[in-house]
Design a protein around this motif. Structure first.
Motif, PDB file in Angstrom:
ATOM      1  N   LEU A 171      -6.448  -8.205 -12.999  1.00  0.00           N
ATOM      2  CA  LEU A 171      -6.475  -6.737 -13.011  1.00  0.00           C
ATOM      3  C   LEU A 171      -7.484  -6.207 -12.008  1.00  0.00           C
ATOM      4  N   SER A 172      -8.599  -6.917 -11.862  1.00  0.00           N
ATOM      5  CA  SER A 172      -9.613  -6.502 -10.885  1.00  0.00           C
ATOM      6  C   SER A 172      -9.080  -6.620  -9.458  1.00  0.00           C
ATOM      7  N   ARG A 173      -8.408  -7.714  -9.158  1.00  0.00           N
ATOM      8  CA  ARG A 173      -7.884  -7.923  -7.806  1.00  0.00           C
ATOM      9  C   ARG A 173      -6.783  -6.928  -7.471  1.00  0.00           C
ATOM     10  N   LEU A 174      -6.128  -6.429  -8.512  1.00  0.00           N
ATOM     11  CA  LEU A 174      -5.110  -5.397  -8.303  1.00  0.00           C
ATOM     12  C   LEU A 174      -5.721  -4.000  -8.277  1.00  0.00           C
ATOM     13  N   TYR A 228     -17.848  -8.847 -10.776  1.00  0.00           N
ATOM     14  CA  TYR A 228     -18.950  -8.162 -10.101  1.00  0.00           C
ATOM     15  C   TYR A 228     -19.255  -8.810  -8.752  1.00  0.00           C
ATOM     16  N   PHE A 229     -19.351 -10.143  -8.725  1.00  0.00           N
ATOM     17  CA  PHE A 229     -19.654 -10.842  -7.475  1.00  0.00           C
ATOM     18  C   PHE A 229     -18.465 -10.804  -6.513  1.00  0.00           C
ATOM     19  N   MET A 230     -17.254 -10.763  -7.044  1.00  0.00           N
ATOM     20  CA  MET A 230     -16.083 -10.601  -6.182  1.00  0.00           C
ATOM     21  C   MET A 230     -16.119  -9.255  -5.481  1.00  0.00           C
ATOM     22  N   GLU A 231     -16.504  -8.211  -6.214  1.00  0.00           N
ATOM     23  CA  GLU A 231     -16.600  -6.872  -5.624  1.00  0.00           C
ATOM     24  C   GLU A 231     -17.701  -6.817  -4.564  1.00  0.00           C
ATOM     25  N   LYS A 234     -16.480  -8.538  -1.475  1.00  0.00           N
ATOM     26  CA  LYS A 234     -15.493  -7.706  -0.790  1.00  0.00           C
ATOM     27  C   LYS A 234     -16.174  -6.593  -0.010  1.00  0.00           C
ATOM     28  N   MET A 235     -17.211  -5.983  -0.603  1.00  0.00           N
ATOM     29  CA  MET A 235     -17.942  -4.916   0.077  1.00  0.00           C
ATOM     30  C   MET A 235     -18.649  -5.441   1.324  1.00  0.00           C
ATOM     31  N   LYS A 236     -19.205  -6.651   1.238  1.00  0.00           N
ATOM     32  CA  LYS A 236     -19.881  -7.237   2.402  1.00  0.00           C
ATOM     33  C   LYS A 236     -18.895  -7.459   3.541  1.00  0.00           C
ATOM     34  N   LYS A 237     -17.707  -7.962   3.209  1.00  0.00           N
ATOM     35  CA  LYS A 237     -16.697  -8.202   4.234  1.00  0.00           C
ATOM     36  C   LYS A 237     -16.250  -6.891   4.886  1.00  0.00           C
ATOM     37  N   GLU A 238     -16.110  -5.852   4.065  1.00  0.00           N
ATOM     38  CA  GLU A 238     -15.704  -4.555   4.598  1.00  0.00           C
ATOM     39  C   GLU A 238     -16.784  -3.980   5.507  1.00  0.00           C
ATOM     40  N   ASN A 239     -18.056  -4.152   5.128  1.00  0.00           N
ATOM     41  CA  ASN A 239     -19.147  -3.644   5.964  1.00  0.00           C
ATOM     42  C   ASN A 239     -19.217  -4.382   7.291  1.00  0.00           C
ATOM     43  N   VAL A 240     -18.942  -5.705   7.261  1.00  0.00           N
ATOM     44  CA  VAL A 240     -18.933  -6.483   8.497  1.00  0.00           C
ATOM     45  C   VAL A 240     -17.807  -6.029   9.402  1.00  0.00           C
TER      46      VAL A 240
END
Length: 243
Positions: A171-174, A228-231, A234-240
């Motif tokens: 559900l989180s990944r969706l 939480y760590f998946m999020e 994901k945020m780190k990858k988006e910032n990069v």
């Protein structure tokens, strides 16, 4: 792009998947039925020699069929899951397909662990508690149908409960749940787990309920932190990517 399917195509696909699932279930149930003596010996090990009884003439037969069907479902579960996924897959997006396929192996492993935990750990504890209370003033006459129904329900139920992390992470990944909301409402999640387990395993002993619920609650809490760590990742990858 996937080819659009008509209603007739969908019905034909559904019939095909149901036939394959039925054959797999029948094959699994047949395997269990042909090895029923060994299965019964294994399932009755927690009784420590106590006898089981049946009342009606057909009770033994229907109990055997019940064990074969439930056992067949567990044996053929990978095939059943695959057929269900194969049917809904054409209507899923690429991200949904990726999420579903990545969830299959851990889902099967967690179900097996949960079923084994319920059968080998929880059931003997619950049986010992109930028998200990009753034998203080009553002579037990255990009915085979009720014994196996309770055992199978507990085994299958614990297998389903161990799927909680898979459901939450999927559900989180969706994008349907967030770790922050899960952390803020974890108390309600704990209460819900306790209530559901209490319904499946109606024990007045609080310590037994806690012992049964502890692994499920631990999986629930672990899932929150995994999300939480998946999020964060994901945020780190988006910032990069934006940098």
């Amino acid at each position: 792009m996937d080819k659009q399917m008509t209603v007739t195509d969908h019905l034909g696909e559904l019939r095909y998947r149901l036939i394959i699932s039925s054959v797999a279930l029948l094959a699994g149930a047949t395997v269990i039925y042909l090895n029923m003596d060994k299965v019964i010996m294994w399932l009755t090990a927690p009784l420590s020699g106590k006898q089981l009884y049946f009342i009606g003439p057909a009770d033994g037969f229907f109990t055997t069929i019940q064990i074969a069907v439930v056992g067949g479902i567990m044996v053929s579960l990978p095939v059943l899951i695959y057929q269900a996924i194969a049917f809904i897959m054409p209507g899923c997006t690429r991200q949904e397909r990726k999420t579903i396929f990545s969830a299959i192996p851990p889902a099967l492993i967690l179900f097996a662990l949960g079923a084994g935990f319920g059968n080998q750990v929880i059931f003997p504890l619950v049986l010992r508690f109930f028998m200990g209370v009753g034998e203080g003033y009553l002579n037990p006459m255990l009915l085979g149908g009720k014994y196996f129904s309770f055992l199978l329900l507990l085994t299958f139920g614990m297998g389903v409960f161990f799927e909680i992390p898979i459901v939450m992470i999927a559900l989180s990944r969706l994008g349907l749940v967030k770790s922050r909301k899960l952390r803020n409402t974890r108390l309600y999640g704990y209460i819900g787990v306790l209530l559901l387990i209490g319904l499946i395993v109606p024990t007045p002993d609080v310590l037994t309920l806690v012992a049964i619920s502890a692994p499920v609650l631990l999986l629930y809490e672990s899932s929150i932190w995994v999300i939480y760590f998946m999020e964060k990742n994901k945020m780190k990858k988006e910032n990069v990517n934006y940098a």
